[in-house]
Design a protein around this motif. Structure first.
Motif, PDB file in Angstrom:
ATOM      1  N   PHE A  80      65.006 -43.839 -74.022  1.00  0.00           N
ATOM      2  CA  PHE A  80      64.995 -45.292 -73.843  1.00  0.00           C
ATOM      3  C   PHE A  80      63.862 -45.915 -74.640  1.00  0.00           C
ATOM      4  N   VAL A  81      64.085 -47.150 -75.067  1.00  0.00           N
ATOM      5  CA  VAL A  81      63.025 -47.928 -75.709  1.00  0.00           C
ATOM      6  C   VAL A  81      62.769 -49.154 -74.843  1.00  0.00           C
ATOM      7  N   GLY A  82      61.506 -49.487 -74.658  1.00  0.00           N
ATOM      8  CA  GLY A  82      61.148 -50.698 -73.929  1.00  0.00           C
ATOM      9  C   GLY A  82      61.332 -50.568 -72.440  1.00  0.00           C
ATOM     10  N   ILE A 123      58.421 -52.947 -65.871  1.00  0.00           N
ATOM     11  CA  ILE A 123      58.326 -52.587 -64.459  1.00  0.00           C
ATOM     12  C   ILE A 123      58.134 -53.868 -63.651  1.00  0.00           C
ATOM     13  N   GLU A 146      58.666 -55.914 -59.562  1.00  0.00           N
ATOM     14  CA  GLU A 146      58.875 -55.786 -58.115  1.00  0.00           C
ATOM     15  C   GLU A 146      60.096 -56.605 -57.733  1.00  0.00           C
ATOM     16  N   ALA A 182      62.002 -53.928 -50.192  1.00  0.00           N
ATOM     17  CA  ALA A 182      61.452 -54.359 -51.480  1.00  0.00           C
ATOM     18  C   ALA A 182      60.815 -53.164 -52.179  1.00  0.00           C
ATOM     19  N   ASP A 183      60.951 -53.117 -53.492  1.00  0.00           N
ATOM     20  CA  ASP A 183      60.469 -51.936 -54.212  1.00  0.00           C
ATOM     21  C   ASP A 183      60.295 -52.281 -55.689  1.00  0.00           C
ATOM     22  N   ARG A 184      59.833 -51.303 -56.415  1.00  0.00           N
ATOM     23  CA  ARG A 184      59.547 -51.453 -57.842  1.00  0.00           C
ATOM     24  C   ARG A 184      60.688 -50.839 -58.630  1.00  0.00           C
ATOM     25  N   VAL A 185      61.143 -51.510 -59.678  1.00  0.00           N
ATOM     26  CA  VAL A 185      62.160 -50.925 -60.564  1.00  0.00           C
ATOM     27  C   VAL A 185      61.818 -51.248 -62.009  1.00  0.00           C
ATOM     28  N   THR A 186      62.501 -50.575 -62.923  1.00  0.00           N
ATOM     29  CA  THR A 186      62.359 -50.875 -64.348  1.00  0.00           C
ATOM     30  C   THR A 186      63.618 -51.576 -64.831  1.00  0.00           C
ATOM     31  N   GLN A 206      65.311 -52.023 -70.293  1.00  0.00           N
ATOM     32  CA  GLN A 206      65.153 -50.900 -71.207  1.00  0.00           C
ATOM     33  C   GLN A 206      66.422 -50.755 -72.054  1.00  0.00           C
ATOM     34  N   PHE A 212      71.353 -53.238 -66.268  1.00  0.00           N
ATOM     35  CA  PHE A 212      71.062 -54.670 -66.343  1.00  0.00           C
ATOM     36  C   PHE A 212      70.250 -55.050 -65.112  1.00  0.00           C
ATOM     37  N   SER A 271      58.110 -42.430 -75.361  1.00  0.00           N
ATOM     38  CA  SER A 271      59.332 -41.679 -75.082  1.00  0.00           C
ATOM     39  C   SER A 271      59.873 -40.993 -76.338  1.00  0.00           C
ATOM     40  N   ARG A 286      70.348 -50.886 -56.294  1.00  0.00           N
ATOM     41  CA  ARG A 286      69.479 -49.973 -57.051  1.00  0.00           C
ATOM     42  C   ARG A 286      68.524 -49.248 -56.136  1.00  0.00           C
ATOM     43  N   PHE A 287      68.148 -48.058 -56.560  1.00  0.00           N
ATOM     44  CA  PHE A 287      67.041 -47.341 -55.932  1.00  0.00           C
ATOM     45  C   PHE A 287      65.732 -47.872 -56.506  1.00  0.00           C
ATOM     46  N   GLY A 288      64.763 -48.123 -55.633  1.00  0.00           N
ATOM     47  CA  GLY A 288      63.433 -48.483 -56.107  1.00  0.00           C
ATOM     48  C   GLY A 288      62.579 -47.236 -56.297  1.00  0.00           C
ATOM     49  N   ASP A 289      61.472 -47.399 -56.999  1.00  0.00           N
ATOM     50  CA  ASP A 289      60.618 -46.251 -57.327  1.00  0.00           C
ATOM     51  C   ASP A 289      59.962 -45.631 -56.090  1.00  0.00           C
ATOM     52  N   ARG A 290      59.551 -46.498 -55.124  1.00  0.00           N
ATOM     53  CA  ARG A 290      58.788 -45.980 -53.981  1.00  0.00           C
ATOM     54  C   ARG A 290      59.661 -45.193 -53.008  1.00  0.00           C
ATOM     55  N   GLU A 332      59.986 -42.765 -67.054  1.00  0.00           N
ATOM     56  CA  GLU A 332      61.150 -42.561 -67.924  1.00  0.00           C
ATOM     57  C   GLU A 332      62.410 -42.332 -67.080  1.00  0.00           C
ATOM     58  N   ALA A 372      62.801 -43.763 -64.255  1.00  0.00           N
ATOM     59  CA  ALA A 372      63.099 -45.116 -63.748  1.00  0.00           C
ATOM     60  C   ALA A 372      63.998 -45.878 -64.721  1.00  0.00           C
ATOM     61  N   LYS A 373      63.905 -45.568 -66.013  1.00  0.00           N
ATOM     62  CA  LYS A 373      64.752 -46.236 -67.018  1.00  0.00           C
ATOM     63  C   LYS A 373      66.189 -45.725 -66.970  1.00  0.00           C
ATOM     64  N   PRO A 389      72.021 -50.347 -62.090  1.00  0.00           N
ATOM     65  CA  PRO A 389      72.694 -50.839 -60.887  1.00  0.00           C
ATOM     66  C   PRO A 389      73.937 -50.001 -60.563  1.00  0.00           C
TER      67      PRO A 389
END
Lengths: 355, 355
Positions: free
Chosen positions: A42-44, A47, A49, A61-65, A68, A131, B22, B154-158, B187, B189-190, B194
């Motif tokens: 992946f490029v770009g 991150i 919340e 609530a959580d963190r996603v990317t 990319q 997306f 990456s 989506r799955f979040g990182d935490r 990576e 996470a990329k 969805p």
């Protein structure tokens, strides 16, 4: 033309392929493909919340990317020419450049067999790039007005594809000399996926991702198609360092009159080839604008590049002496003849491309 | 272990790769990959009519294809073993089986180098397979109640990934002996996109597409992961003809108690291997159910298969003498060691798999 296109025409079925039409039609080249490396990355990406609602309601609530860009690549064994980066059009994915709807080798593999490392991307917002679903989920949950929700959209077979891609005057009826393998049009329909561009920031992060990829590769040719037609120009304006040349296939627009003289001066340093197919004046069934109008916009762009000292060209494939090429130049029956035209142009115009 | 895993550990950087993390991390194997054929195609799909609203509002009502399954494949040159079909889990795509987050060779290429033709799919509703956007667009337009709208999740990182995939007790903190390359977690996470499963009919068309693909290939091993864990069983129940064996990696469920005795009798004819990693009892942070609960469901399934005369096995990778394997068995640092375990099991249990 070279040995590989001849090889392709003398195809055999792979043993084991049986009842499914699409599997049966897959062609096996006579010569093996030898790769030094292949894979994907992946490029770009950013991150961010997101709330429970934005994530679709299944978890807190959580963190996603997001945002990319997925890239698949093949690097041939042996001497190498300039890397190519291929970007698809609206409602499609990088699959555009792989195996054609009727099972022939696509430009992805063909150019690798011609010694080019090739990188095929899914635009941010499409396919394996994913997306950002947050605004969509907020609207579904009633947190924002429905009317403000981004929407996935698709091309339909009648108006979005058959007439708009210029296979013929109406669904099921091909132009007599159509080069698109219309008997496999239903296989192209499977390549069509929801277009999530309304969920992608403007300008698209794909522009910067392309510029970064070209730069990281130490130089690359950016090849675009249709809706992504002007992406290589936008990438070069962000960072021209890695953009060795631009090949725009049937661009939806070149923004011919939009760019400032300063921008044109910068873009004139990048050799640029614009290619269109046939029947440019046929009604699209989709928009008032015909493909001839789009050609004219790009002709203006090319003229401005030339006047600024650039090496730029625009052609309809009819100028190569062939009739009937469609919007899907990389999938038409003579797709490898068109690839050879691009290859020959690259050899003449890209520094360091010669073997 | 064989030469390729050793080769992978003694990697070199590909020339031309520069600043992006990456890209820099992508490993180049010492030996070239020689392919008889490669490419992509689709299995299944239905042609349906959709309204302007359903299509996203940009064009009149039209015909589109939905519920097709994207497949990318590589066929090695030379003698061939049984084809493998690899299916990914929730909120992911076929990318799971390609280059790992830290740039090592994935199972896709590794098994091709071990003489297996390999077919990697995107589930219907994900990645390049696309999804049916009609119900989503009807809800956005107010034609159906918002509450009835399918939602992308989506799955979040935490909670969705770090704890649920058992990298460690909380985001950023790994189990001391974790085998996941946690420094490259961003990576992974990329790769997360969805999940449109709420837009996919039930049962998923992917089940039939897998059965059809295995049959069309004249026999194949179906390899599933996580949410797709039971897909190979569902495929075999639809049409067992082509399903030569099942390998379920960290299945979300095996439906151990659900299947009737008649169904178990049919499934018992298909050799089945179920593999889990370590830390099965750790809190997932995502559901009440732990991975140990899921293991127990699969142990029940395997026991029923064995009692019906089947060749079935279940193991945690700790039984191979390694600690710390995560949910992403095909991406863990010892992913090729685990691939070798699968390969050895296939050689012993799949008729015609021996070289």
């Amino acid at each position: 033309m070279n040995i590989f296109s001849a090889t392709l025409l003398a195809t055999s079925l792979t043993a084991g392929f049986a009842s499914a039409q699409s599997i049966q039609s897959l062609k096996t080249p006579e010569r093996p493909l030898v790769l030094q490396a292949r894979g994907s990355f992946f490029v770009g990406g950013e991150i961010v919340e997101q709330s429970r609602v934005e994530l679709g309601g299944r978890a807190p609530a959580d963190r996603v990317t997001v945002n990319q860009m997925y890239v698949e690549y093949m690097i041939p064994e042996g001497a190498k020419k300039t890397p190519l980066v291929m970007v698809h059009g609206a409602s499609l994915s990088g699959k555009s450049y792989d195996t054609t709807p009727d099972g022939r080798m696509g430009w992805f593999e063909y150019f690798v067999r011609q010694a080019h490392p090739v990188y095929v991307v899914d635009q941010v917002g499409r396919g394996r790039s994913g997306f950002n679903q947050a605004a969509l989920n907020r609207a579904i949950a009633g947190e924002t007005p429905r009317e403000q929700s981004p929407k996935p959209y698709r091309f339909g077979d009648r108006n979005g594809v058959w007439t708009n891609f210029r296979f013929g005057p109406r669904l099921g009826q091909a132009f007599p000399d159509s080069r698109f393998p219309v008997e496999a049009a239903n296989e192209l329909a499977k390549q069509s996926i929801p277009d999530m561009s309304e969920m992608v920031p403007s300008p698209s992060p794909t522009h910067k991702a392309l510029a970064d990829l070209a730069s990281d590769l130490g130089g690359a040719v950016l090849i675009s198609h249709s809706q992504s037609g002007h992406f290589p120009m936008e990438a070069a304006l962000l960072n021209a360092k890695g953009v060795q040349a631009i090949v725009a296939l049937e661009p939806g627009r070149c923004r011919g009159a939009d760019y400032s003289d300063e921008q044109i001066a910068l873009l004139a340093k990048v050799p640029t080839l614009v290619m269109y197919g046939d029947y440019l004046s046929a009604p699209t069934g989709y928009t008032e604008q015909t493909w001839q109008d789009r050609y004219n916009d790009c002709a203006t762009f090319v003229k401005r590049l030339s006047q600024a000292g650039g090496r730029a060209a625009i052609l309809s494939t009819t100028e190569l002496g062939v009739r009937g090429n469609s919007h899907m130049l990389m999938q038409d029956r003579n797709s490898l003849q068109l690839a050879e035209h691009v290859r020959s142009w690259l050899d003449k115009n890209v520094r360091g491309n010669e073997k």
